[in-house]
Write an enzyme that holds these catalytic residues in place. Structure first.
Site, PDB file in Angstrom:
ATOM      1  N   GLY A  54     -75.171  47.333  -5.105  1.00 27.14           N
ATOM      2  CA  GLY A  54     -75.584  47.913  -3.825  1.00 27.14           C
ATOM      3  C   GLY A  54     -74.667  47.352  -2.745  1.00 27.14           C
ATOM      4  N   ALA A  55     -74.120  48.254  -1.937  1.00 29.02           N
ATOM      5  CA  ALA A  55     -73.052  47.848  -1.011  1.00 29.02           C
ATOM      6  C   ALA A  55     -73.415  46.648  -0.117  1.00 29.02           C
ATOM      7  CB  ALA A  55     -72.631  49.058  -0.175  1.00 29.02           C
ATOM      8  N   ARG A  90     -65.054  44.754  -7.228  1.00 24.42           N
ATOM      9  CA  ARG A  90     -65.519  46.158  -7.217  1.00 24.42           C
ATOM     10  C   ARG A  90     -64.797  46.903  -6.091  1.00 24.42           C
ATOM     11  NH1 ARG A  90     -71.622  47.661  -8.116  1.00 24.42           N
ATOM     12  NH2 ARG A  90     -70.581  49.538  -8.883  1.00 24.42           N
ATOM     13  N   GLN A 203     -80.070  53.163 -12.131  1.00 27.46           N
ATOM     14  CA  GLN A 203     -80.589  52.343 -11.027  1.00 27.46           C
ATOM     15  C   GLN A 203     -81.894  52.908 -10.457  1.00 27.46           C
ATOM     16  OE1 GLN A 203     -77.388  53.221 -11.385  1.00 27.46           O
ATOM     17  NE2 GLN A 203     -75.983  51.752 -10.476  1.00 27.46           N
ATOM     18  N   ASP A 244     -72.034  53.771  -0.225  1.00 27.55           N
ATOM     19  CA  ASP A 244     -71.175  52.602  -0.475  1.00 27.55           C
ATOM     20  C   ASP A 244     -70.019  52.530   0.497  1.00 27.55           C
ATOM     21  OD1 ASP A 244     -72.409  53.574  -3.197  1.00 27.55           O
ATOM     22  OD2 ASP A 244     -72.171  51.407  -3.235  1.00 27.55           O
ATOM     23  N   LYS A 255     -73.300  56.810  -5.090  1.00 27.40           N
ATOM     24  CA  LYS A 255     -73.418  56.849  -6.552  1.00 27.40           C
ATOM     25  C   LYS A 255     -73.165  58.251  -7.110  1.00 27.40           C
ATOM     26  CE  LYS A 255     -73.934  54.068  -8.671  1.00 27.40           C
ATOM     27  NZ  LYS A 255     -72.818  53.354  -9.315  1.00 27.40           N
TER      28      LYS A 255
HETATM   29  O1  MRU Z   1     -73.065  50.833  -8.519  1.00 25.87           O
HETATM   30  P1  MRU Z   1     -74.121  50.356  -7.537  1.00 25.87           P
HETATM   31  O2  MRU Z   1     -75.461  50.158  -8.155  1.00 25.87           O
HETATM   32  O3  MRU Z   1     -73.629  49.157  -6.752  1.00 25.87           O
HETATM   33  O4  MRU Z   1     -74.238  51.558  -6.529  1.00 25.87           O
HETATM   34  C1  MRU Z   1     -75.150  51.457  -5.455  1.00 25.87           C
HETATM   35  C2  MRU Z   1     -75.287  52.693  -4.695  1.00 25.87           C
HETATM   36  O5  MRU Z   1     -74.628  53.692  -4.922  1.00 25.87           O
HETATM   37  C3  MRU Z   1     -76.217  52.654  -3.541  1.00 25.87           C
HETATM   38  O6  MRU Z   1     -76.838  53.884  -3.362  1.00 25.87           O
HETATM   39  C4  MRU Z   1     -75.390  52.289  -2.309  1.00 25.87           C
HETATM   40  O7  MRU Z   1     -74.762  51.046  -2.488  1.00 25.87           O
HETATM   41  C5  MRU Z   1     -76.194  52.239  -1.097  1.00 25.87           C
HETATM   42  S1  MRU Z   1     -77.112  50.790  -1.104  1.00 25.87           S
HETATM   43  C6  MRU Z   1     -77.983  50.453   0.190  1.00 25.87           C
END
Ligand code: MRU
Length: 365
Positions: A54-55, A90, A203, A244, A255
């Site tokens: 999550g960002a 990442r 997720q 993200d 995502k």
């Molecule tokens: O690959 P991830 O689980 O890090 O991806 C997360 C997402 O795509 C979330 O929707 C995004 O980070 C927004 S989080 C507040």
């Protein structure tokens, strides 16, 4: 948010142990495990291998990673190295670069012996700021939910679809997409959430659904392909997702699968909102499809799934034939024209250069 009645953030500094601790998200929803991160390799593994994800949480974790490295090697070289080392973990979530830059800009002018203390303090502040941003996203997003509820019969449920996990586990607390939902519940507005399972890492099934259960939010888990059908039948009042990285012109990277939800929402006249704290805006990029690097992850994530057996064992099973390769782009970009609005800590704006510049005039060029 609360887990079995106890308040948790997704990352914190354990003062007694002098260690940074996180919820190890690889084991949810079946096991709740807390682990300490104690050196640069722990932090890199935690981000790269998605113990945290999550960002906003990736950014907060990186900030603490810099602090721990300043304890171990506060030299100029140590500072430059940790920036590169963590930045490589990442590629898509911009909060990682944002947090590393904030830390480096603060620490570089300080003498090495002052760096560790300043770094721990700033990392803690980054966490607190994220919590406050997300609280305000909830306050601002609540107004949109109120408007939708006002058009319904009294007491009628507002159905919200979300993709991936943009909940408190993806941030330090509250979540981005979920914060308006939690605020709506607190305001007494009946909400029901359609939770996309979000293949390949699930997720939605593993994390968002777990959050909903623990917070008592009415919800159903749906397969990723169900959203369009539900929209055609009037069962979705709005979509709220996280992001993200959002460009200065309002394109939204999130995502994989988010774009398809936005297309279906547009076709069915369903409002499609994106919730984001301002560190998720990349003011240096404009065309998301062309400019945002999309992380390609291991094909194992596609060809295998993790779940719980009837005897309670958590395991992974292969779902494809031996020899079938998987393709795994982890994110996609939703063009701004498909986005109804951006919900930020400063308010809600159009997904456009003008909309973002109106809310963040000091950032826009
Ligand atoms: O690959 P991830 O689980 O890090 O991806 C997360 C997402 O795509 C979330 O929707 C995004 O980070 C927004 S989080 C507040």
């Amino acid at each position: 948010m609360k887990v079995d009645g106890k308040h948790y953030r997704s990352i914190w500094f354990n003062d007694a142990e002098k260690k940074v601790e996180i919820i190890d998200q690889r084991w949810l929803p079946h096991e709740f495990r807390v682990v300490a991160l104690d050196n640069r390799d722990d932090f890199a593994a935690a981000i790269r291998d998605m113990w945290v994800r999550g960002a906003p949480l990736i950014g907060a974790t990186a900030a603490y990673g810099v602090a721990v490295e300043m304890r171990d090697d506060p030299s100029d070289e140590g500072l430059d190295n940790i920036w590169e080392f963590l930045h490589a973990t990442r590629p898509t979530a911009i909060n990682l670069r944002w947090a590393l830059n904030v830390m480096r800009d603060l620490l570089k002018p300080l003498p090495p012996e002052k760096r560790a203390e300043a770094a721990y303090k700033r990392a803690a502040e980054i966490c607190d700021e994220d919590v406050e941003c997300n609280r305000m996203i909830g306050v601002n997003g609540l107004e949109i939910i109120k408007q939708i509820a006002a058009k319904k019969k009294p007491g009628e449920v507002v159905n919200i679809l979300t993709h991936c996990n943009a909940g408190w586990l993806a941030t330090v607390d509250w979540g981005t997409a979920t914060s308006p939902m939690y605020h709506a519940m607190e305001a007494g507005i009946p909400v029901h959430i359609w939770v996309d399972e979000t293949r390949p890492r699930n997720q939605g099934a593993h994390l968002t659904a777990w959050e909903m259960v623990h917070h008592g939010v009415p919800h159903h888990l749906i397969v990723d392909n169900a959203g369009g059908h539900l929209m055609q039948h009037g069962k979705v009042d709005m979509v709220i997702v996280g992001t993200d990285r959002t460009t200065a012109h309002g394109d939204v990277c999130n995502k994989i699968g988010t774009y398809l939800k936005a297309l279906a929402a547009k076709d069915n006249g369903v409002p499609f909102y994106v919730a984001l704290p301002s560190p998720t805006i990349d003011w240096t990029v404009f065309d998301g499809v062309k400019e945002i690097p999309i992380e390609e992850r291991d094909d194992d994530e596609v060809t295998k799934v993790q779940g719980k057996l009837e005897d309670g064992t958590v395991t992974r099973v292969q779902i494809s034939p031996d020899g079938t390769p998987g393709g795994n782009p982890a994110f996609d970009v939703t063009p701004s024209r498909l986005v109804t609005g951006l919900i930020t800590e400063r308010g809600v704006c159009e997904a456009s250069k003008e909309g973002l510049a109106g809310l963040f005039p000091e950032k826009a060029s």
